[in-house]
Design a protein around this motif. Structure first.
Motif, short mmCIF file in Angstrom:
data_model
loop_
_atom_site.label_atom_id
_atom_site.label_comp_id
_atom_site.label_asym_id
_atom_site.label_seq_id
_atom_site.Cartn_x
_atom_site.Cartn_y
_atom_site.Cartn_z
N LYS A 53 43.51 42.93 39.13
CA LYS A 53 44.45 44.02 39.28
C LYS A 53 43.84 45.17 40.07
CE LYS A 53 47.99 42.41 36.99
NZ LYS A 53 49.29 42.22 37.63
N ARG A 54 44.65 45.85 40.85
CA ARG A 54 44.16 46.97 41.63
C ARG A 54 43.67 48.08 40.73
NH1 ARG A 54 47.69 48.87 46.62
NH2 ARG A 54 47.03 46.75 47.18
N ASP A 55 44.30 48.26 39.56
CA ASP A 55 43.88 49.32 38.65
C ASP A 55 42.74 48.87 37.74
OD1 ASP A 55 46.58 48.98 36.20
OD2 ASP A 55 45.16 47.54 37.04
N ARG A 56 42.19 47.66 38.03
CA ARG A 56 41.02 47.13 37.33
C ARG A 56 41.25 46.91 35.85
NH1 ARG A 56 38.30 45.46 41.71
NH2 ARG A 56 37.76 47.16 43.12
N ALA A 57 42.43 46.65 35.44
CA ALA A 57 42.70 46.47 34.00
C ALA A 57 43.34 45.11 33.75
CB ALA A 57 43.63 47.57 33.50
N PHE A 58 42.90 44.46 32.67
CA PHE A 58 43.52 43.20 32.26
C PHE A 58 44.82 43.49 31.51
CE2 PHE A 58 39.19 41.34 32.48
CZ PHE A 58 39.51 40.28 33.30
N THR A 59 45.77 42.59 31.62
CA THR A 59 46.97 42.67 30.80
C THR A 59 47.12 41.36 30.05
OG1 THR A 59 48.42 41.75 32.52
CG2 THR A 59 48.10 44.15 32.53
N MET A 60 47.95 41.36 29.04
CA MET A 60 48.16 40.14 28.27
C MET A 60 48.74 39.04 29.13
SD MET A 60 47.71 38.82 25.35
CE MET A 60 47.49 40.25 24.29
N THR A 61 49.58 39.41 30.09
CA THR A 61 50.17 38.41 30.99
C THR A 61 49.10 37.70 31.80
OG1 THR A 61 52.16 39.76 31.16
CG2 THR A 61 51.86 38.05 32.83
N ASP A 62 48.12 38.45 32.28
CA ASP A 62 47.03 37.86 33.05
C ASP A 62 46.31 36.79 32.23
OD1 ASP A 62 47.46 39.48 35.27
OD2 ASP A 62 46.24 41.09 34.44
N ALA A 63 45.96 37.15 30.98
CA ALA A 63 45.22 36.24 30.13
C ALA A 63 46.01 34.97 29.86
CB ALA A 63 44.86 36.94 28.81
N GLN A 64 47.30 35.11 29.58
CA GLN A 64 48.12 33.94 29.30
C GLN A 64 48.22 33.04 30.53
OE1 GLN A 64 51.77 35.64 27.92
NE2 GLN A 64 50.98 36.04 25.86
N GLU A 65 48.34 33.62 31.69
CA GLU A 65 48.47 32.84 32.92
C GLU A 65 47.18 32.10 33.24
OE1 GLU A 65 50.15 31.17 36.27
OE2 GLU A 65 51.10 32.29 34.64
N ARG A 66 46.04 32.76 33.02
CA ARG A 66 44.77 32.16 33.39
C ARG A 66 44.39 31.00 32.48
NH1 ARG A 66 40.90 37.16 35.40
NH2 ARG A 66 42.46 38.19 36.69
N PHE A 67 44.82 31.04 31.23
CA PHE A 67 44.41 30.02 30.27
C PHE A 67 45.54 29.12 29.81
CE2 PHE A 67 41.49 33.66 29.71
CZ PHE A 67 40.30 33.03 30.02
N ARG A 68 46.69 29.18 30.44
CA ARG A 68 47.84 28.43 29.94
C ARG A 68 47.70 26.92 30.13
NH1 ARG A 68 51.90 27.22 33.86
NH2 ARG A 68 51.36 27.93 35.96
N ASN A 69 46.84 26.47 31.03
CA ASN A 69 46.67 25.04 31.27
C ASN A 69 45.55 24.42 30.44
OD1 ASN A 69 48.76 24.78 33.18
ND2 ASN A 69 47.44 25.60 34.79
N ILE A 70 44.89 25.22 29.62
CA ILE A 70 43.81 24.69 28.78
C ILE A 70 44.42 23.98 27.58
CG2 ILE A 70 41.88 25.31 27.29
CD1 ILE A 70 41.17 27.53 29.18
N ARG A 71 44.00 22.76 27.36
CA ARG A 71 44.51 21.95 26.25
C ARG A 71 43.34 21.36 25.45
NH1 ARG A 71 48.24 24.26 27.80
NH2 ARG A 71 50.33 23.55 28.39
N LEU A 72 43.50 21.28 24.16
CA LEU A 72 42.49 20.66 23.31
C LEU A 72 42.44 19.16 23.60
CD1 LEU A 72 40.46 20.80 20.94
CD2 LEU A 72 42.41 20.38 19.41
#
Length: 322
Positions: A53-72
């Protein structure tokens, strides 16, 4: 590893593993270079740099998008209520959290905080064996040596009150066959008691040990474990490792700290100099990142020094709480 440019692992020798990169004996050394200040500063830089992000802050949406394809895919359990042998120490039978996971070819090694380490086959998903060879062995850390396809375990033992580090190398092939006791001991000549340590440097292919008994640092070849050279100087307070070089930090003097840059290959002194300090301000940290030296004092800007030319770079950073 303590420096930022290498890939080392330094381990300590208390009965419970720690999360440090260097393996120390008994307890973590209180280093005048102020490791806590370094951690805080690095976290601020890391938080700034890894955010998209340009404002250098993580959001919950970012985290969900980055890890949504991880499966046990699979679960492994290192716990055995009966213990891995009949005479095992009581606390080794207790379930505890996993502190290290190492993958080597088709085997996954999981080390629990209790000191129990188990090997699992990725093809069958079955436990192969426990790496604790004796009943009183508490494994502190693991290191996969890709140079000879072996696993190095760093352990302490109840027989000497968990006071000394002992290293063992075991070929992956032997572990695959369920024979963890087929390995051999490393660095038996070294007295790795507090504040001694062993550090594995994967980047340079070296092992650094410190014997507190005689105040001698030794560098070994990670390929065959032969000793390359030693450093005997009681004024050395810390050693930082980066690709190709080592930084020796000596006892702080009035208004400066003596430093030396050594070749990691043969210990040749490449540069020796004094770095000026503000006399009445404590040192938060001194760190080395490749050819750059980072020095931070209390309430002062971060100084970045190019050690190859002994000049300060124009960039000075002021850390600000966000």
């Amino acid at each position: 590893m303590e420096g930022g440019g290498g890939g080392g692992r330094r381990i300590s020798a208390s009965p419970r593993p720690c999360s440090g990169r260097r393996v120390l004996a008994k307890k973590r050394r209180r280093n005048w270079a102020g490791f806590d200040g370094f951690v805080n500063s690095v976290k601020k830089l890391q938080r700034r740099e890894i955010s998209s992000k340009r404002d250098r802050a993580f959001t919950m949406t970012d985290a969900q998008e980055r890890f949504r394809n991880i499966r046990l895919q699979e679960e492994y359990d290192t716990h055995d209520p009966k213990g891995h042998c009949s005479m095992v120490l009581p606390f080794l039978r207790k379930r505890s959290k996993i502190i290290e996971i190492v993958a080597a070819r088709d085997i996954v090694f999981a080390l629990a905080q209790s000191g129990v380490c188990a090997a699992f086959c990725r093809e069958t998903n079955q436990r192969i064996c426990f790496l604790n060879v004796t009943a009183d062995e508490v494994i502190r850390s693991l290191f996969y040596n890709k140079n000879n396809d072996s696993l190095i375990t760093v352990s302490v033992y109840a027989s000497d009150n968990f006071s000394s580090l002992r290293c063992r190398s075991t070929r992956i092939e032997y572990i695959r066959r369920g024979k963890p006791d087929a390995g051999f001991a490393l660095f038996e000549s070294e007295s790795l008691k507090w504040p001694g340590f062993v550090e594995f440097d994967d980047v340079n292919g070296k092992v650094l040990t410190y014997s507190a008994q005689d105040s001698i640092y030794k560098v070994f070849d990670l390929k065959n474990y032969t000793m390359l050279y030693s450093i005997s100087d009681k004024n050395v307070q810390e050693i930082k490792i980066s690709p190709g070089i080592m930084l020796l930090i000596f006892t702080k003097a009035s208004g400066h700290v003596p430093l030396k840059i050594l070749s990691i290959e043969d210990g040749t002194v490449l540069k020796s100099f004094n770095h000026l300090l503000h006399r009445n301000k404590k040192v938060d940290f001194i760190e080395q990142f490749n050819e750059k030296l980072l020095v931070k004092q209390e309430n002062e800007n971060l100084q970045i020094l190019d050690v190859r030319i002994s000049l300060f770079l124009p960039l000075q950073l002021q850390f600000i709480e966000i």
